[in-house]
Scaffold this active site. Structure first.
Site, PDB file in Angstrom:
ATOM      1  N   LYS A 116       0.849  -1.185  -0.013  1.00 10.81           N
ATOM      2  CA  LYS A 116      -0.002  -0.133   0.030  1.00 10.81           C
ATOM      3  C   LYS A 116       0.860   1.192  -0.026  1.00 10.81           C
ATOM      4  O   LYS A 116       0.663   2.362  -0.848  1.00 10.81           O
ATOM      5  CB  LYS A 116      -0.835  -0.060   1.079  1.00 10.81           C
ATOM      6  CG  LYS A 116      -1.667  -1.142   1.433  1.00 10.81           C
ATOM      7  CD  LYS A 116      -2.897  -1.214   0.356  1.00 10.81           C
ATOM      8  CE  LYS A 116      -3.738  -2.515   0.115  1.00 10.81           C
ATOM      9  NZ  LYS A 116      -3.131  -3.483  -0.807  1.00 10.81           N
ATOM     10  N   GLU A 200      -3.026   9.458   7.733  1.00 10.87           N
ATOM     11  CA  GLU A 200      -3.821  10.253   6.999  1.00 10.87           C
ATOM     12  C   GLU A 200      -4.789  10.965   7.859  1.00 10.87           C
ATOM     13  O   GLU A 200      -5.457  10.869   8.772  1.00 10.87           O
ATOM     14  CB  GLU A 200      -4.358   9.068   6.044  1.00 10.87           C
ATOM     15  CG  GLU A 200      -3.612   8.516   5.173  1.00 10.87           C
ATOM     16  CD  GLU A 200      -4.163   7.674   4.103  1.00 10.87           C
ATOM     17  OE1 GLU A 200      -3.634   7.098   3.154  1.00 10.87           O
ATOM     18  OE2 GLU A 200      -5.521   7.417   4.243  1.00 10.87           O
ATOM     19  N   ARG A 292      -6.578  -6.901 -11.146  1.00  7.14           N
ATOM     20  CA  ARG A 292      -7.419  -7.981 -11.482  1.00  7.14           C
ATOM     21  C   ARG A 292      -8.656  -7.693 -11.999  1.00  7.14           C
ATOM     22  O   ARG A 292      -8.879  -6.533 -11.780  1.00  7.14           O
ATOM     23  CB  ARG A 292      -7.420  -9.055 -10.188  1.00  7.14           C
ATOM     24  CG  ARG A 292      -8.282  -8.411  -9.399  1.00  7.14           C
ATOM     25  CD  ARG A 292      -8.382  -9.454  -7.936  1.00  7.14           C
ATOM     26  NE  ARG A 292      -9.341  -8.542  -7.085  1.00  7.14           N
ATOM     27  CZ  ARG A 292      -9.120  -7.811  -6.262  1.00  7.14           C
ATOM     28  NH1 ARG A 292      -7.963  -7.458  -6.091  1.00  7.14           N
ATOM     29  NH2 ARG A 292      -9.908  -7.323  -5.419  1.00  7.14           N
TER      30      ARG A 292
HETATM   31  C1  MV4 Z   1      -9.879   5.567   4.832  1.00  8.15           C
HETATM   32  C2  MV4 Z   1     -10.969   5.978   5.231  1.00  8.15           C
HETATM   33  C3  MV4 Z   1     -11.335   7.402   5.696  1.00  8.15           C
HETATM   34  N1  MV4 Z   1     -10.387   8.106   5.828  1.00  8.15           N
HETATM   35  N2  MV4 Z   1      -8.905   6.546   4.656  1.00  8.15           N
HETATM   36  C4  MV4 Z   1     -10.872   0.979   4.263  1.00  8.15           C
HETATM   37  C5  MV4 Z   1     -10.210  -0.213   3.587  1.00  8.15           C
HETATM   38  C6  MV4 Z   1      -9.140   0.518   2.967  1.00  8.15           C
HETATM   39  N3  MV4 Z   1      -9.563   0.173   1.239  1.00  8.15           N
HETATM   40  C7  MV4 Z   1      -9.051   1.916   2.853  1.00  8.15           C
HETATM   41  N4  MV4 Z   1     -10.428   2.038   4.006  1.00  8.15           N
HETATM   42  C8  MV4 Z   1     -10.676   3.499   4.340  1.00  8.15           C
HETATM   43  N5  MV4 Z   1      -9.664   4.277   4.221  1.00  8.15           N
HETATM   44  C9  MV4 Z   1      -9.186   7.705   5.234  1.00  8.15           C
HETATM   45  N6  MV4 Z   1      -8.129   8.548   5.270  1.00  8.15           N
HETATM   46  C10 MV4 Z   1     -12.063   5.050   5.163  1.00  8.15           C
HETATM   47  C11 MV4 Z   1     -11.752   3.981   4.922  1.00  8.15           C
HETATM   48  C12 MV4 Z   1     -13.068   2.838   4.758  1.00  8.15           C
HETATM   49  C13 MV4 Z   1     -13.513   2.335   3.584  1.00  8.15           C
HETATM   50  C14 MV4 Z   1     -13.091   2.597   2.408  1.00  8.15           C
HETATM   51  C15 MV4 Z   1     -13.681   2.082   1.355  1.00  8.15           C
HETATM   52  C16 MV4 Z   1     -14.643   1.369   1.465  1.00  8.15           C
HETATM   53  C17 MV4 Z   1     -15.260   0.940   2.730  1.00  8.15           C
HETATM   54  C18 MV4 Z   1     -14.705   1.432   3.735  1.00  8.15           C
HETATM   55  C19 MV4 Z   1     -15.015   0.968   5.088  1.00  8.15           C
HETATM   56  C20 MV4 Z   1     -14.635   1.359   6.099  1.00  8.15           C
HETATM   57  C21 MV4 Z   1     -13.471   2.400   6.028  1.00  8.15           C
END
Ligand code: MV4
Length: 680
Positions: A116, A200, A292
């Site tokens: 990541k 972040e 993918r």
């Molecule tokens: C975040 C966020 C809020 N703020 N980053 C969840 C897993 C990973 N893909 C990144 N994720 C998140 N990163 C910041 N700075 C909220 C999430 C997040 C989320 C993102 C996309 C889809 C579903 C989610 C569920 C919970 C938290």
């Protein structure tokens, strides 16, 4: 173009890839484990090779076995699908070493996106917007805290080695930072063996919007619009849609171009997905890139009219992209719902079992079902318990959403618990319909989606009772029309008896609570068997009910009801004694409790056998004086669209039979008298 490819996967995605390969005239080789030897994907492939025992780590994850199968069958290319080996750089390398084309990105792209933080560094250099934050090498608490203070709280601590939501921790104030960081590091070290952190700015209501990109080996790159995948549960997508609601053309182009920049930054080839967080103010930030074909790719296919697996085969065979950006047109709106064998009311515990009934909505240009199972198949413990992906399309979101709800209400699955009710309640919930959606949707709307409030239930009970009664009427009318005396008074079903109230009593259960429903018919129906007027009493509450049965489709009954002056429509599914009411505000399930009538109605050896409820005598199989043996069928009556065979509770003699075929009988009335053979 290849003349033969091997699909290194199983289930719905294997079937889906095979279907496109067949369409293109490409031969297909499936691979299978013990558990999958009779699976659909094996059945529809041109050839199939056994690759090991059921556990994935002993079969589908064994790259050497997969490559050996490709060599054995002369497959020139391998399609990995998603999951399993699809993002395994070593497998990609091993394919190349054997001159087998890996249908996917170059190994360098897979490796670049594997970490990541490495991905974020690459994107930063390519000027792809990142969430404001710190992902440097200096991991001292002072530097990390300074970064958090500078960007302002709340912040999100993320384990660099984490992913899919694992190893994330919110910190809401400066005072909480030290403890939050220590906890996040402990968790990261125990989960990933690496406690490197990035900090972040925490977006509190982000949407997950991802862009489908495609790059060929001739430096062409396009984006095929976006998908909104915000409705997730524990980072598992539940319902996806394309395009993202509320998107405008310039934001779409900005995100699309940014996604292409991300792909080009890593020399991408093939199908890829760039995931962004879309903030409430319209700003978007790179989250990660998936190298993918995604599970949810069908919604993109439905709105773009493109077959992404065909694009994958063509690009992997060295062709140029089938369309330019200008030739790609966004048309309509699509949803995908992932139908799983899992118990949504029991923390989504995976369910296993045999699909004793698997009846699907009818497929059309509006309804697509991608599945890897058939009726009679087992949902096994070894793999992801996905039963199917239900994909719908229409010209706009509202119409597509109505198709999704209707299609969900037409699914009939017996043998395993499914999440269909959960999906239906979610899809028909007001916030979902009104686009009030972000990644916290399910948590925020839990009570709406898992609704079970008593008042709502009480309002639906009369409708279920009305449906049962109208079904009896309709069935009796059909019997009358088929009988040689259609006008016999025995065929009417208004429970009319001289000097007796036209009363019925039904027992309906919901989640193991039984409700007695007293029903009184108020007047003769207009002669049509499928409508009537009743007074229904439940727990002392009275409902003035009128209803008319309407058939909505071969899978469903429909009913127009008027309860205490409130007219509404409902779709109903009814199998054996289970009734599901699909309403505007969700689905309500009831069970019709039939009284136990197989026993003598008193405790001595002489007694009568009674009718379980109002119905029609279909046939009398015995006569007075006849000797019968235990469990011998005596009479057959029809009630509730079902035939009930009443059997001898023991060996004995029939004393008297009180009804003949075609007679209407009241619930509880004695049908015949019987003397048990006394044992010496
Ligand atoms: C975040 C966020 C809020 N703020 N980053 C969840 C897993 C990973 N893909 C990144 N994720 C998140 N990163 C910041 N700075 C909220 C999430 C997040 C989320 C993102 C996309 C889809 C579903 C989610 C569920 C919970 C938290």
């Amino acid at each position: 173009m290849f003349n033969k490819i091997l699909i290194a996967n199983r289930g719905e995605i294997a079937c889906r890839i095979i279907k496109t390969a067949k369409k293109m005239g490409v031969l297909t080789v499936a691979v299978y484990s013990d558990a999958d030897k009779d699976s659909l994907h094996v059945h529809i492939a041109d050839e199939a090779i056994y690759i090991g025992p059921s556990p994935s780590r002993e079969s589908y994850l064994l790259g050497d076995n997969v490559i050996a199968a490709a060599i054995k069958t002369g497959a020139q290319a391998i399609h990995p699908g998603y999951g399993f080996l699809s993002e395994n750089a070593d497998f990609c390398r091993a394919c190349s070493a054997k001159n087998i084309t890996f249908i996917g990105p170059p190994v360098g792209a897979i490796e670049a996106m594997g970490s990541k933080s490495a991905a974020k560094n690459i994107m930063a250099k390519a000027n792809v917007p990142l969430v404001p934050g710190y992902h440097g090498d200096d991991q001292s608490s002072a530097i990390l805290k300074q970064a958090a203070d500078d960007m302002g709280y709340p912040v999100l601590l993320k384990a660099t080695a984490g992913g899919g939501g694992k190893g994330m921790r919110q910190v809401w104030s400066e005072q909480e930072f030290a403890e939050g960081l220590a906890a996040a590091k402990r968790e990261a070290m125990s989960s990933f063996g690496d406690d490197t952190m990035l900090v972040e700015k925490y977006l509190t209501q982000p949407r997950h919007v991802e862009i489908q990109v495609f790059c060929d080996n001739h430096k062409n790159a396009v984006y095929l619009f976006e998908r909104d995948c915000s409705v997730q549960r524990r980072h598992q997508k539940v319902i996806e849609e394309a395009p993202a609601f509320g998107m405008n053309e310039e934001l779409r182009a900005e995100m699309g171009e940014s996604a292409i920049k991300s792909a080009q930054a890593i020399g991408y080839q093939g199908a890829g997905t760039v995931e962004f967080l879309l903030d409430v103010d319209g700003s978007f930030y790179f989250m990660e890139m998936n190298t993918r074909l995604q599970v949810e790719h069908p919604v993109t296919e439905m709105i773009s009219g493109q077959d992404l697996v065909e694009w994958q085969l063509r690009v992997a065979a060295g062709e140029i992209l089938p369309k330019t950006q200008q030739q790609l047109v966004l048309n309509g709106h699509a949803f995908e719902a992932r139908i799983y064998a899992e118990d949504a009311n029991n923390d989504f515990l995976p369910a296993t079992g045999k699909l004793s009934l698997l009846q699907t909505p009818i497929e059309s240009e509006h309804v697509r079902i991608d599945t890897g199972v058939r009726q009679g198949d087992e949902v096994s413990v070894y793999y992801d318990p996905m039963i199917a992906k239900l994909i719908v399309w229409d010209e706009n979101r509202d119409k597509a959403l109505k198709r999704l709800s209707k299609a969900l209400s037409e699914y009939r699955i017996n043998g395993v618990t499914t999440n269909i009710d959960f999906l239906y309640n979610l899809a028909t919930s007001k916030p979902f319909i009104e686009e009030d959606i972000d990644t916290g949707f399910i948590e925020k709307n839990h009570d709406l989606i898992f609704h079970d409030n008593a008042q709502e239930l009480l309002n639906e009970l009369p409708i279920a009772a009305l449906y049962l009664l109208l079904s009896i009427k309709e069935k009796a009318l059909q019997n009358a029309q088929q009988s040689n005396d259609p006008h016999s008074p025995w065929h009417n079903t208004n429970a009319w008896r001289l000097n007796e109230a036209h009363a019925h009593s039904l027992v309906l259960a919901h989640n193991d609570t039984e409700y007695t429903v007293e029903v009184e018919q108020l007047c003769q129906s207009k002669g049509q068997g499928s409508d009537a007027h009743y007074l229904i009493n439940i727990d002392g509450k009275q409902f003035d009910c009128q209803g008319t049965l309407t058939s909505t489709s071969s899978q469903n009954d429909g009913m127009i009801v008027n309860i205490n002056g409130h007219r509404s429509q409902t779709t109903i599914s009814f199998d054996d004694e289970n009734i599901s009411l699909y309403r505007a505000n969700g689905v309500f399930n009831f069970t019709h409790i039939l009284p136990d009538y197989g026993q003598l109605d008193n405790d001595d050896s002489h007694g009568g056998l009674t009718a379980p409820m109002n119905g029609t005598m279909v046939s009398v199989l015995v006569k007075a004086g006849q000797q019968v043996s235990k469990d011998q069928p005596l009479v057959i009556m029809e009630a509730m669209k079902m035939e009930h065979t009443i059997k001898a509770p023991n060996d004995g003699t029939i004393d008297e039979v009180f009804f003949q075929a075609g007679d209407m009988v009241d619930g509880g009335s004695e049908l015949l008298s019987f003397t048990e053979l006394t044992k010496e």
